[in-house]
Design a protein around this motif. Structure first.
Motif, PDB file in Angstrom:
ATOM      1  N   GLN A   1      36.924  20.320  -4.689  1.00 34.39           N
ATOM      2  CA  GLN A   1      36.400  21.805  -4.911  1.00 34.39           C
ATOM      3  C   GLN A   1      34.694  22.052  -4.639  1.00 34.39           C
ATOM      4  O   GLN A   1      34.372  21.389  -4.966  1.00 34.39           O
TER       5      GLN A   1
ATOM      6  N   GLY B   1      37.520  23.338   4.359  1.00 31.03           N
ATOM      7  CA  GLY B   1      36.910  25.246   4.318  1.00 31.03           C
ATOM      8  C   GLY B   1      38.526  25.639   3.974  1.00 31.03           C
ATOM      9  O   GLY B   1      38.153  27.106   4.128  1.00 31.03           O
TER      10      GLY B   1
ATOM     11  N   GLU C   1      36.032  26.752  -2.840  1.00 27.13           N
ATOM     12  CA  GLU C   1      36.931  25.804  -1.135  1.00 27.13           C
ATOM     13  C   GLU C   1      37.679  24.814  -2.263  1.00 27.13           C
ATOM     14  O   GLU C   1      37.194  23.668  -3.184  1.00 27.13           O
TER      15      GLU C   1
ATOM     16  N   ALA D   1      40.184  28.079   1.322  1.00 27.19           N
ATOM     17  CA  ALA D   1      39.796  29.321   0.138  1.00 27.19           C
ATOM     18  C   ALA D   1      40.794  28.436  -1.227  1.00 27.19           C
ATOM     19  O   ALA D   1      41.984  28.220  -1.643  1.00 27.19           O
TER      20      ALA D   1
ATOM     21  N   GLY E   1      41.762  25.735   8.591  1.00 27.89           N
ATOM     22  CA  GLY E   1      40.741  25.013   7.833  1.00 27.89           C
ATOM     23  C   GLY E   1      40.504  24.180   8.962  1.00 27.89           C
ATOM     24  O   GLY E   1      40.216  24.108  10.133  1.00 27.89           O
TER      25      GLY E   1
END
Length: 283
Positions: A238, A201, A243, A203, A182
């Motif tokens: 999030q 960033g 993300e 997931a 990230g």
């Protein structure tokens, strides 16, 4: 009447003075066999209280001098004890920095922080190394504990360093096991959040446990791989359900740094993690 009394007192003092002078001259003209016993007798009788008072005065003066010396020694010891923990901490940090330099072997420049960042204010600082020492813009600035920042401007003998707390700071990062990648950025620009970082960033399906060490990933070619950035402490939130953002407690506080290493050599290949892990070992 007052004037007459003053005159009488003045005459009396004069006569007493002249009498003392005559007695002194007479005593000095006496032979030694008479003068010495007479002087001894005067010292033991009439002058004894005055001599004792003089002796006590000298003893008191010496005692005061010794007291002042003891107080000065105590104050010096108290001052030294006050700064002793700080000196020990500084000594430990310098030894760690020297150890890191030995492990790096080459490709670095040691530098002193000339203007430290304020606890709640400046997010950049100046170091005592520049072009003459081989420093270039975007060089990584590290301490034995991890990443401090990046060089943003270089002069002949000094450089400006942007710490990780600066709003424009970004670094490509990864989890220590390489499972998550990230971008690390400051968590906030005001209040206590200015001294935290966040990993962006990630997931949504990838979870990063609390306590995970975050390192530089080496992607992008700016920062070498394996420099400690901080430790995950919580989930920040999030974005659009795709993300996750994780809050990171930094490994290094810019306000506590007095000396740094600037990585100036050719791009370092491989993982630097083992070098910094060795820095954290207790000597």
């Amino acid at each position: 009447m007052a004037l007459g009394a003053d005159r009488y007192a003045s005459r009396g003092d004069t006569f007493a003075f002249l009498g003392c002078v005559l007695l002194s001259v007479a005593a000095m003209s006496l032979p030694e066999r008479i003068r010495d016993p007479l002087a001894r007798g005067l010292r033991q009788t009439v002058l004894a209280p005055f001599l004792a008072l003089q002796q006590q005065t000298e003893l008191l003066s010496a005692s005061l001098a010794r007291y002042d010396a003891v107080v000065a020694q105590r104050d010096s010891a108290a001052l030294a004890a006050t700064f002793l923990p700080e000196l020990r901490g500084e000594n430990t940090r310098l030894r760690s920095l020297l150890g890191l330099g030995q492990r790096l072997s080459s490709g670095y420049v040691p530098a002193e922080v000339l203007r430290e960042p304020e606890p709640t204010g400046a997010l950049t600082f100046i170091v005592s190394a520049g072009k003459k020492q081989g420093v270039k813009p975007l060089s990584a600035v590290v301490s034995p504990d991890g990443l401090v920042g990046i060089v943003s401007a270089v002069d002949a003998k000094t450089s400006v360093v942007v710490s990780w707390a600066h709003p424009e700071f970004r670094a490509s990062a990864m989890a220590a096991d390489g499972s998550v990648y990230g971008i690390v950025a400051p968590h906030g620009s005001d209040g206590p959040h200015v001294w935290l970082l966040e990993l962006q960033g990630v997931a949504y399906r990838q979870l990063v446990p609390v306590g995970t060490m975050i390192l530089t990933s080496g992607l992008g070619g700016v920062l070498p791989r394996g420099i400690p950035i901080g430790t995950v402490v919580s989930v920040a939130g999030q974005a659009e359900g795709w993300e996750r953002t994780y809050v990171i407690r930094p490994a290094v506080h810019p306000g506590a740094v007095t000396h740094v290493m600037i990585l100036t050599g050719p791009p370092i290949r491989g993982d630097l993690r083992s070098l910094f892990e060795a820095s954290g070992e207790t000597p």
